[in-house]
Design an enzyme around this catalytic site. Structure first.
Site, PDB file in Angstrom:
ATOM      1  N   LYS A  39       0.848  -1.203   0.000  1.00  0.00           N
ATOM      2  CA  LYS A  39       0.000   0.000   0.000  1.00  0.00           C
ATOM      3  C   LYS A  39       0.882   1.251   0.000  1.00  0.00           C
ATOM      4  CE  LYS A  39      -0.409  -0.255   5.029  1.00  0.00           C
ATOM      5  NZ  LYS A  39      -1.247  -0.739   6.150  1.00  0.00           N
ATOM      6  N   TYR A 261      16.583  30.432   7.283  1.00  0.00           N
ATOM      7  CA  TYR A 261      15.456  31.165   7.866  1.00  0.00           C
ATOM      8  C   TYR A 261      15.488  31.132   9.384  1.00  0.00           C
ATOM      9  CZ  TYR A 261      13.269  30.858   3.213  1.00  0.00           C
ATOM     10  OH  TYR A 261      12.985  30.936   1.889  1.00  0.00           O
ATOM     11  N   MET A 309      12.206  24.556   1.863  1.00  0.00           N
ATOM     12  CA  MET A 309      11.356  23.721   1.016  1.00  0.00           C
ATOM     13  C   MET A 309      12.163  22.838   0.064  1.00  0.00           C
ATOM     14  SD  MET A 309       8.130  24.829  -1.375  1.00  0.00           S
ATOM     15  CE  MET A 309       7.148  25.514  -0.052  1.00  0.00           C
TER      16      MET A 309
HETATM   17  C1  LIG Z   1      -0.506  -1.756   6.770  1.00  0.00           C
HETATM   18  C2  LIG Z   1      -1.060  -3.068   7.206  1.00  0.00           C
HETATM   19  C3  LIG Z   1      -0.214  -4.168   7.418  1.00  0.00           C
HETATM   20  C4  LIG Z   1       1.305  -4.063   7.380  1.00  0.00           C
HETATM   21  O1  LIG Z   1       1.784  -3.433   8.530  1.00  0.00           O
HETATM   22  P1  LIG Z   1       3.371  -3.396   8.862  1.00  0.00           P
HETATM   23  O2  LIG Z   1       3.431  -2.931  10.250  1.00  0.00           O
HETATM   24  O3  LIG Z   1       3.969  -2.427   7.892  1.00  0.00           O
HETATM   25  O4  LIG Z   1       3.879  -4.774   8.660  1.00  0.00           O
HETATM   26  C5  LIG Z   1      -0.801  -5.385   7.728  1.00  0.00           C
HETATM   27  N1  LIG Z   1      -2.145  -5.508   7.824  1.00  0.00           N
HETATM   28  C6  LIG Z   1      -2.975  -4.471   7.640  1.00  0.00           C
HETATM   29  C7  LIG Z   1      -4.443  -4.684   7.771  1.00  0.00           C
HETATM   30  C8  LIG Z   1      -2.471  -3.214   7.339  1.00  0.00           C
HETATM   31  O5  LIG Z   1      -3.300  -2.176   7.181  1.00  0.00           O
END
Ligand SMILES: *Cc1c(COP(=O)(O)O)cnc(C)c1O
Length: 372
Positions: A39, A261, A309
């Site tokens: 993800k 800054y 930035m």
């Molecule tokens: C993001 C997520 C994971 C992975 O988590 P990590 O701590 O990066 O291993 C596993 N299960 C679900 C449901 C998640 O949302």
């Protein structure tokens, strides 16, 4: 553009990723599936290339948070099973899930009904049980009723049942979560309704104990070479991401010179300052101003003054031969430049540091094994 032309960039090392997968597979053993969580563009590492490397290294499942993320993988020609971990509620979303061959997470009876009303063909689904995270899923007390409902509905094929851990220690709540999950699993078993895949562990759970592995683990941050917590650092994982930028100007300044800054840094000796072309818009958090070390010519030097930035300044006093065009390593092996150290300094977690490099910088995937 050639690498030498970039002002700043992210480097991804697929060999480190493959190494981490091998280490994790050895740890979980041959009977447990490894689902790679990709993800958020694989935590900023690039979802398509990470997925391709992961699949070539023996990962059998991928996990995404949104339909769009799953779609991007399918469009790139990836065919393995993909678990959609986020919730989907509308008939339009159901159609997209079907179209892109994603395996959805059913969190509530309402979602199960929407799927049953919308589907025209059988669909493998995963049931989410809330055992203490209080984010998604049907609470464990109602778990059995939920499982029965899904079994009664046409076209829903329970392929997995899962829950998600809220902490990283048995004594901080995992023990209760395990008991609750086990109760639901035993009830499902008794009624002959236990789906083939059972999963609970994220990286923390995977590293914490084989007791939490069931027959699939959903691993994110550990794939990328970071430990979710210092007490879970027992495997030799290697960071996959490095962040580098070029020095653009070098100057000698006298004692008492204010930098950047707000002039929160003032030199206390005649100093050599090197300006680097990377800033907070690229993913170096501004709150790290004056607080990190960066590698130049293999030596750690302090970043000084406010991070702006697009640029920041390093104190390279006493180093000979630093010139415009030289590379400064912000994150990378060889000198403590870790996302964990930055997270610690900021009071956040390394995940957020990695995701911060998702937007602006070009991502270079280093050549993997010289096979062609
Ligand atoms: C993001 C997520 C994971 C992975 O988590 P990590 O701590 O990066 O291993 C596993 N299960 C679900 C449901 C998640 O949302």
């Amino acid at each position: 553009m050639l690498q030498r032309d970039y002002r700043a960039w992210v480097e991804i090392d697929p060999q480190a990723l493959t190494h981490n997968i091998q280490v994790l597979k050895h740890w979980i053993g041959p009977r447990v599936h490894l689902l790679a969580v990709v993800k958020a563009d694989a935590y900023g590492h690039g979802a398509v290339s990470v997925s391709e490397t992961a699949l070539a290294s023996g990962v059998s499942w991928l996990g995404v948070a949104t339909i769009e993320e799953g779609m991007a993988l399918r469009r790139a020609g990836i065919r393995c099973p993909i678990l959609l971990m986020g919730a989907t509620n509308s008939p339009e979303e159901v159609q997209e899930v079907v179209h892109w061959h994603l395996q959805p997470t059913l969190c509530t009876p309402r979602q199960a009904l929407t799927y049953a009303e919308t589907l025209r063909a059988p669909l493998p689904v995963h049931l989410k049980i809330d055992t203490g995270m209080s984010r998604l899923g049907t609470r464990w007390e109602a778990g059995l009723d939920f499982i029965r409902l899904v079994h009664r509905l046409p076209l829903l094929q329970p392929q997995g049942i899962y829950s998600h851990l809220a902490t990283t220690r048995f004594e901080d709540g995992i023990r209760e979560q395990v008991e609750r999950f086990d109760t639901v699993l035993a009830q499902a078993q008794t009624h002959g309704m236990l789906p083939p895949l059972v999963h609970l562990a994220n990286s923390a759970g995977t590293l914490l104990s084989p007791r939490l592995h069931h027959n699939l683990v959903r691993v994110g941050v550990a794939l990328y070479g970071l430990s979710p917590e210092p007490h879970l650092a027992h495997l030799p994982l290697q960071p996959v991401m490095s962040v580098k930028a070029r020095i653009t100007q070098v100057q000698e300044v006298p004692t008492g010179t204010g930098v950047s800054y707000g002039q929160i840094f003032v030199t206390v000796r005649p100093s050599t300052l090197a300006t680097v072309a990377i800033g907070y818009a690229d993913g170096v958090p501004r709150n790290l101003s004056n607080r990190i070390q960066v590698l130049v010519h293999g030596r750690p030097v302090p970043q000084v003054g406010a991070i702006t930035m697009d640029q920041c300044v390093l104190d390279v006093t006493g180093m000979a031969g630093v010139q415009p065009g030289d590379v400064a390593t912000f994150l990378g092996p060889g000198g403590g430049q870790t996302a964990e150290a930055w997270a610690e300094a900021l009071g956040t977690i390394s995940y957020e540091i990695l995701c911060g490099f998702k937007h602006r910088l070009p991502r270079l995937v280093l050549a993997s094994v010289p096979s062609h």
